[in-house]
Scaffold this motif. Structure first.
Motif, PDB file in Angstrom:
ATOM      1  N   GLU A 103      -7.150  -8.208   8.358  1.00 34.47           N
ATOM      2  CA  GLU A 103      -7.881  -7.973   7.113  1.00 34.47           C
ATOM      3  C   GLU A 103      -7.237  -6.843   6.305  1.00 34.47           C
ATOM      4  OE1 GLU A 103     -11.901  -7.233   8.229  1.00 34.47           O
ATOM      5  OE2 GLU A 103     -12.336  -9.340   8.680  1.00 34.47           O
ATOM      6  N   ALA A 104      -6.827  -5.786   6.991  1.00 33.60           N
ATOM      7  CA  ALA A 104      -6.164  -4.672   6.305  1.00 33.60           C
ATOM      8  C   ALA A 104      -4.829  -5.115   5.719  1.00 33.60           C
ATOM      9  CB  ALA A 104      -5.967  -3.503   7.269  1.00 33.60           C
ATOM     10  N   PHE A 105      -4.077  -5.906   6.484  1.00 33.21           N
ATOM     11  CA  PHE A 105      -2.796  -6.399   5.986  1.00 33.21           C
ATOM     12  C   PHE A 105      -2.982  -7.329   4.792  1.00 33.21           C
ATOM     13  CE2 PHE A 105      -0.024  -5.808  10.037  1.00 33.21           C
ATOM     14  CZ  PHE A 105      -0.039  -4.453   9.795  1.00 33.21           C
ATOM     15  N   ALA A 106      -4.025  -8.131   4.815  1.00 35.57           N
ATOM     16  CA  ALA A 106      -4.295  -9.000   3.667  1.00 35.57           C
ATOM     17  C   ALA A 106      -4.594  -8.176   2.423  1.00 35.57           C
ATOM     18  CB  ALA A 106      -5.461  -9.935   3.987  1.00 35.57           C
ATOM     19  N   THR A 107      -5.333  -7.077   2.598  1.00 34.24           N
ATOM     20  CA  THR A 107      -5.611  -6.184   1.470  1.00 34.24           C
ATOM     21  C   THR A 107      -4.317  -5.605   0.914  1.00 34.24           C
ATOM     22  OG1 THR A 107      -7.795  -5.610   2.335  1.00 34.24           O
ATOM     23  CG2 THR A 107      -6.793  -4.052   0.793  1.00 34.24           C
ATOM     24  N   LEU A 108      -3.450  -5.124   1.789  1.00 35.25           N
ATOM     25  CA  LEU A 108      -2.165  -4.563   1.352  1.00 35.25           C
ATOM     26  C   LEU A 108      -1.292  -5.628   0.706  1.00 35.25           C
ATOM     27  CD1 LEU A 108      -1.376  -2.301   4.436  1.00 35.25           C
ATOM     28  CD2 LEU A 108      -2.045  -1.518   2.152  1.00 35.25           C
ATOM     29  N   ASP A 109      -1.269  -6.808   1.304  1.00 36.84           N
ATOM     30  CA  ASP A 109      -0.439  -7.885   0.791  1.00 36.84           C
ATOM     31  C   ASP A 109      -0.870  -8.292  -0.621  1.00 36.84           C
ATOM     32  OD1 ASP A 109       1.755  -9.772   1.608  1.00 36.84           O
ATOM     33  OD2 ASP A 109       0.228 -11.244   1.079  1.00 36.84           O
ATOM     34  N   ASN A 110      -2.162  -8.419  -0.833  1.00 36.27           N
ATOM     35  CA  ASN A 110      -2.673  -8.765  -2.161  1.00 36.27           C
ATOM     36  C   ASN A 110      -2.329  -7.688  -3.181  1.00 36.27           C
ATOM     37  OD1 ASN A 110      -3.793 -11.168  -1.279  1.00 36.27           O
ATOM     38  ND2 ASN A 110      -5.771 -10.245  -0.794  1.00 36.27           N
ATOM     39  N   HIS A 111      -2.431  -6.438  -2.767  1.00 35.73           N
ATOM     40  CA  HIS A 111      -2.104  -5.328  -3.672  1.00 35.73           C
ATOM     41  C   HIS A 111      -0.618  -5.341  -4.020  1.00 35.73           C
ATOM     42  CE1 HIS A 111      -2.161  -1.383  -5.506  1.00 35.73           C
ATOM     43  NE2 HIS A 111      -1.240  -0.962  -4.652  1.00 35.73           N
ATOM     44  N   LEU A 112       0.224  -5.536  -3.012  1.00 36.57           N
ATOM     45  CA  LEU A 112       1.668  -5.486  -3.220  1.00 36.57           C
ATOM     46  C   LEU A 112       2.210  -6.733  -3.922  1.00 36.57           C
ATOM     47  CD1 LEU A 112       2.577  -3.827   0.180  1.00 36.57           C
ATOM     48  CD2 LEU A 112       2.921  -2.804  -2.089  1.00 36.57           C
ATOM     49  N   ALA A 113       1.384  -7.725  -4.095  1.00 38.42           N
ATOM     50  CA  ALA A 113       1.806  -8.895  -4.874  1.00 38.42           C
ATOM     51  C   ALA A 113       2.084  -8.532  -6.320  1.00 38.42           C
ATOM     52  CB  ALA A 113       0.734  -9.988  -4.808  1.00 38.42           C
ATOM     53  N   THR A 114       1.449  -7.460  -6.803  1.00 39.62           N
ATOM     54  CA  THR A 114       1.620  -7.048  -8.199  1.00 39.62           C
ATOM     55  C   THR A 114       2.128  -5.617  -8.333  1.00 39.62           C
ATOM     56  OG1 THR A 114      -0.731  -6.443  -8.278  1.00 39.62           O
ATOM     57  CG2 THR A 114      -0.126  -8.652  -9.053  1.00 39.62           C
ATOM     58  N   HIS A 115       2.537  -5.011  -7.222  1.00 38.92           N
ATOM     59  CA  HIS A 115       3.043  -3.632  -7.246  1.00 38.92           C
ATOM     60  C   HIS A 115       4.284  -3.547  -6.363  1.00 38.92           C
ATOM     61  CE1 HIS A 115      -1.243  -3.267  -8.231  1.00 38.92           C
ATOM     62  NE2 HIS A 115      -0.923  -2.174  -8.901  1.00 38.92           N
ATOM     63  N   ALA A 116       5.311  -2.862  -6.845  1.00 34.41           N
ATOM     64  CA  ALA A 116       6.512  -2.666  -6.029  1.00 34.41           C
ATOM     65  C   ALA A 116       6.240  -1.720  -4.868  1.00 34.41           C
ATOM     66  CB  ALA A 116       7.654  -2.132  -6.890  1.00 34.41           C
ATOM     67  N   TYR A 117       5.390  -0.732  -5.133  1.00 33.29           N
ATOM     68  CA  TYR A 117       5.031   0.266  -4.121  1.00 33.29           C
ATOM     69  C   TYR A 117       3.527   0.447  -4.115  1.00 33.29           C
ATOM     70  CZ  TYR A 117      10.024   1.219  -4.001  1.00 33.29           C
ATOM     71  OH  TYR A 117      11.381   1.081  -3.865  1.00 33.29           O
ATOM     72  N   MET A 118       3.021   1.234  -3.196  1.00 30.56           N
ATOM     73  CA  MET A 118       1.583   1.365  -3.030  1.00 30.56           C
ATOM     74  C   MET A 118       0.872   1.836  -4.295  1.00 30.56           C
ATOM     75  SD  MET A 118       0.647   0.364  -0.037  1.00 30.56           S
ATOM     76  CE  MET A 118       1.587  -0.221   1.388  1.00 30.56           C
ATOM     77  N   ALA A 119       1.519   2.734  -5.026  1.00 32.00           N
ATOM     78  CA  ALA A 119       0.873   3.278  -6.224  1.00 32.00           C
ATOM     79  C   ALA A 119       1.531   2.785  -7.507  1.00 32.00           C
ATOM     80  CB  ALA A 119       0.862   4.804  -6.177  1.00 32.00           C
ATOM     81  N   GLY A 120       2.186   1.641  -7.458  1.00 31.85           N
ATOM     82  CA  GLY A 120       2.772   1.093  -8.674  1.00 31.85           C
ATOM     83  C   GLY A 120       4.271   0.954  -8.595  1.00 31.85           C
ATOM     84  N   PHE A 177       5.095  -7.058  16.693  1.00 26.94           N
ATOM     85  CA  PHE A 177       3.902  -7.549  16.016  1.00 26.94           C
ATOM     86  C   PHE A 177       4.367  -8.135  14.682  1.00 26.94           C
ATOM     87  CE2 PHE A 177       0.296  -4.774  17.957  1.00 26.94           C
ATOM     88  CZ  PHE A 177       0.521  -5.379  19.184  1.00 26.94           C
ATOM     89  N   ASP A 178       4.151  -9.402  14.519  1.00 26.44           N
ATOM     90  CA  ASP A 178       4.699 -10.120  13.375  1.00 26.44           C
ATOM     91  C   ASP A 178       3.733 -10.084  12.182  1.00 26.44           C
ATOM     92  OD1 ASP A 178       6.145 -11.759  11.716  1.00 26.44           O
ATOM     93  OD2 ASP A 178       5.574 -13.616  12.727  1.00 26.44           O
ATOM     94  N   PHE A 179       4.182  -9.509  11.063  1.00 26.28           N
ATOM     95  CA  PHE A 179       3.372  -9.590   9.846  1.00 26.28           C
ATOM     96  C   PHE A 179       4.157 -10.278   8.722  1.00 26.28           C
ATOM     97  CE2 PHE A 179       5.192  -5.288  10.076  1.00 26.28           C
ATOM     98  CZ  PHE A 179       5.835  -5.150   8.844  1.00 26.28           C
ATOM     99  N   SER A 180       5.125 -11.121   9.125  1.00 29.47           N
ATOM    100  CA  SER A 180       5.967 -11.801   8.137  1.00 29.47           C
ATOM    101  C   SER A 180       5.178 -12.805   7.295  1.00 29.47           C
ATOM    102  CB  SER A 180       7.129 -12.515   8.822  1.00 29.47           C
ATOM    103  OG  SER A 180       6.659 -13.496   9.731  1.00 29.47           O
ATOM    104  N   THR A 181       4.028 -13.252   7.796  1.00 32.15           N
ATOM    105  CA  THR A 181       3.216 -14.179   6.992  1.00 32.15           C
ATOM    106  C   THR A 181       2.628 -13.484   5.768  1.00 32.15           C
ATOM    107  OG1 THR A 181       1.317 -13.709   8.411  1.00 32.15           O
ATOM    108  CG2 THR A 181       2.620 -15.682   8.923  1.00 32.15           C
ATOM    109  N   TYR A 182       2.565 -12.168   5.812  1.00 34.96           N
ATOM    110  CA  TYR A 182       2.139 -11.395   4.641  1.00 34.96           C
ATOM    111  C   TYR A 182       3.403 -11.083   3.837  1.00 34.96           C
ATOM    112  CZ  TYR A 182      -2.107 -11.078   7.371  1.00 34.96           C
ATOM    113  OH  TYR A 182      -3.228 -11.394   8.100  1.00 34.96           O
ATOM    114  N   ARG A 183       3.735 -12.016   2.977  1.00 36.10           N
ATOM    115  CA  ARG A 183       5.053 -12.012   2.337  1.00 36.10           C
ATOM    116  C   ARG A 183       5.314 -10.756   1.523  1.00 36.10           C
ATOM    117  NH1 ARG A 183       6.724 -14.234  -2.623  1.00 36.10           N
ATOM    118  NH2 ARG A 183       4.682 -15.188  -2.919  1.00 36.10           N
TER     119      ARG A 183
END
Length: 207
Positions: free
Chosen positions: A134-151, A173-179
């Motif tokens: 769930e945390a990785f999905a949150t990060l992945d969705n955020h990084l879909a529109t940001h190069a870095y965590m804060a923009g 631990f594989d998180f490659s599905t979170y592109r």
């Protein structure tokens, strides 16, 4: 002169990466956790909780433990890796706190129950897998529109999150599905200062 007391761990790498990125002179003090150096009286005087990293800044007389506090201190000291623009600054702090309060502890628990726990508890493994996903999905969705965590700009928030994603890759631990998260990880990993930071004080093996 800054002294950094650390070992090869996710939280330790946050401090070494930041110091390498900032180009600050420092002395590295290797605290060997496996040998319980962190339980010795001289270290407990620096951090009574017995955890690394600890930063001692002899120029200011400030001693700090907790990796997020160290990242904030170094950013404030140098005026780098944390924007002075209020919107970007608070975006950075938001993702830094999200890491410190959620992502880091969740991954830590998953690593323990999935790899190091003597008694395997399927419910605990499943629980922490779900929460980290769930945390990785949150990060992945955020990084879909940001190069870095804060923009658009690399910051202490990126360093904080990378400390743990680096270790997750080491222990397979594989998180490659979170592109988008995976692409961000590779982008950060390619930085020369990051490559230096994760080799200090020694390379992590995941053992």
């Amino acid at each position: 002169m800054i002294q950094l007391y650390t070992d090869s761990s996710p939280n330790g790498f946050k401090a070494t990466i930041a110091l390498e990125e900032l180009g600050l002179p420092y002395t590295l003090r290797h605290v060997r956790i496996e040998e319980e150096d962190n339980r010795k009286p001289e270290f407990l005087r620096l951090n009574p909780h017995g955890r690394i990293p600890v930063l001692v800044d002899n120029d200011t007389g400030i001693t700090l433990f907790e990796s997020a506090a160290i990242l904030l201190y170094l950013a404030e000291k140098t005026g780098q890796l944390l924007s002075s623009t209020p919107k970007v600054r608070w975006e950075t702090l938001q993702w830094l706190v999200f890491h410190a309060s959620s992502v880091g502890p969740l991954i830590g628990q998953r690593v323990y129950f999935e790899i190091f726990a003597a008694a395997k508890i399927p419910e605990a493994v499943a629980h922490y897998r779900r929460l980290t996903d769930e945390a990785f999905a949150t990060l992945d969705n955020h990084l879909a529109t940001h190069a870095y965590m804060a923009g658009d700009d690399y910051s202490i928030a990126d360093i904080a999150h990378f400390g743990w994603t680096h270790i997750m890759r080491i222990i397979d631990f594989d998180f490659s599905t979170y592109r988008h998260l995976s692409t961000w990880h590779e982008r950060v990993a390619a930085r020369p200062a990051v490559q230096r930071g994760i080799a200090l004080p020694a390379l992590a093996t995941g053992a």
